[in-house]
Design a protein around this motif. Structure first.
Motif, mmCIF file in Angstrom:
data_model
loop_
_atom_site.group_PDB
_atom_site.id
_atom_site.type_symbol
_atom_site.label_atom_id
_atom_site.label_comp_id
_atom_site.label_asym_id
_atom_site.label_seq_id
_atom_site.Cartn_x
_atom_site.Cartn_y
_atom_site.Cartn_z
ATOM 1 N N GLU A 109 -28.276 1.664 2.105
ATOM 2 C CA GLU A 109 -28.295 1.046 3.396
ATOM 3 C C GLU A 109 -27.904 2.049 4.515
ATOM 4 N N ASN A 110 -26.760 2.666 4.319
ATOM 5 C CA ASN A 110 -26.272 3.785 5.349
ATOM 6 C C ASN A 110 -27.427 4.854 5.389
ATOM 7 N N VAL A 111 -27.634 5.355 4.443
ATOM 8 C CA VAL A 111 -28.848 6.558 4.290
ATOM 9 C C VAL A 111 -29.861 6.097 5.251
ATOM 10 N N GLN A 112 -30.317 4.604 5.055
ATOM 11 C CA GLN A 112 -31.488 4.247 5.774
ATOM 12 C C GLN A 112 -31.294 4.266 7.265
ATOM 13 N N PHE B 54 -35.275 9.622 12.869
ATOM 14 C CA PHE B 54 -36.618 9.398 13.455
ATOM 15 C C PHE B 54 -36.948 8.795 14.836
ATOM 16 N N SER B 55 -35.998 7.978 15.239
ATOM 17 C CA SER B 55 -35.730 7.280 16.811
ATOM 18 C C SER B 55 -35.682 8.718 17.746
ATOM 19 N N PHE B 56 -34.936 9.634 17.264
ATOM 20 C CA PHE B 56 -34.917 10.890 18.120
ATOM 21 C C PHE B 56 -35.857 11.645 18.187
ATOM 22 N N ASN C 231 -38.112 18.216 5.074
ATOM 23 C CA ASN C 231 -38.153 17.247 3.832
ATOM 24 C C ASN C 231 -37.053 16.240 4.041
ATOM 25 N N PHE C 232 -37.240 15.001 4.471
ATOM 26 C CA PHE C 232 -36.147 14.205 4.816
ATOM 27 C C PHE C 232 -35.796 13.529 3.627
ATOM 28 N N LYS C 233 -36.830 13.248 2.729
ATOM 29 C CA LYS C 233 -36.564 12.676 1.432
ATOM 30 C C LYS C 233 -35.664 13.325 0.494
#
Length: 230
Positions: A216-219, A226-228, A201-203
């Motif tokens: 912004e930093n959390v995003q 997700f890129s990994f 649960n990344f949320k």
């Protein structure tokens, strides 16, 4: 210590309390010497000499399997059980080699070892140590310990997404999201079945981080994650 071991030291006289005191007083070299002597006894050495005598060639994987097989045999005849306090003081002194030895010789079930790993916050301690030492690259002991801990954490039978979510928060809080350890976690996580990955649960991670960090930093962290992973 080496002289005593070579001149007739009896393994049956080694007590759990003695090993605990050695680790407590940060005598890790003595502990390592004991375990090395215990593992690499005459039978172990003669086995390798017989292979050499018969001119058998072994692959790296075969050698590793011989070493692991020897560990399994020695684990069963160790005259004491690996204790909570051995782990506790090895973690306190950041003795990675000792933590590896303890995991190798612990006769508890995988499920119970994992419970102890989480209770002692072994992976948290590793993240913190890397952050404090500002280590850009892993040393051999840290890498081996990290992989052993992740073998337990990412065992599909015991996988707990909530535990991983806590680690992800810790990586961000310790400014370790660009560390080799974070990348290792992502590589190992990616190998899990999608059904397990989707349980994360990344949320929830974002919600925890947003309490003390800008959206912004959390995003940015979420995008990195997700890129990994995908």
């Amino acid at each position: 210590m080496s002289f005593i071991l070579q001149k007739g030291f009896k393994i049956k006289y080694m007590k759990k309390e003695f090993i605990e005191k050695l680790i407590f007083y940060n005598q890790s070299e003595v502990v390592e010497t004991f375990f090395e002597f215990f593992c690499m006894d005459n039978n172990y050495i003669l086995n390798f000499l017989m292979i050499y005598k018969n001119k058998k060639s072994l692959s790296v994987d075969q050698i590793k399997e011989m070493i692991h097989h020897n560990y399994r045999i020695k684990q069963s005849i160790l005259p004491f059980r690996i204790s909570y306090f051995m782990y506790r003081w090895a973690i306190h002194h950041r003795r990675y080699n000792i933590q590896i030895l303890l995991l190798n010789f612990d006769r508890k079930s995988s499920k119970n070892i994992l419970k102890q790993i989480r209770h002692l916050r072994m992976f948290h301690s590793l993240i913190t140590s890397i952050h404090r030492n500002s280590v850009s690259g892993s040393n051999e002991a840290q890498l081996q310990l990290a992989n052993q801990l992740l073998d337990y954490e990412f065992n599909p039978d015991f996988f707990n997404p909530s535990a991983l979510e806590i680690y992800l928060v810790k990586f961000y809080q310790m400014n370790a999201i660009h560390s080799w350890l974070f990348k290792l976690v992502m590589r190992r996580l990616k190998k899990l079945p999608q059904s397990l990955i989707q349980q994360i649960n990344f949320k929830n991670v974002s919600r925890i981080l947003s309490k003390n960090h800008s959206p912004e930093n959390v995003q940015v962290y979420q995008n990195l994650f997700f890129s990994f992973l995908f």
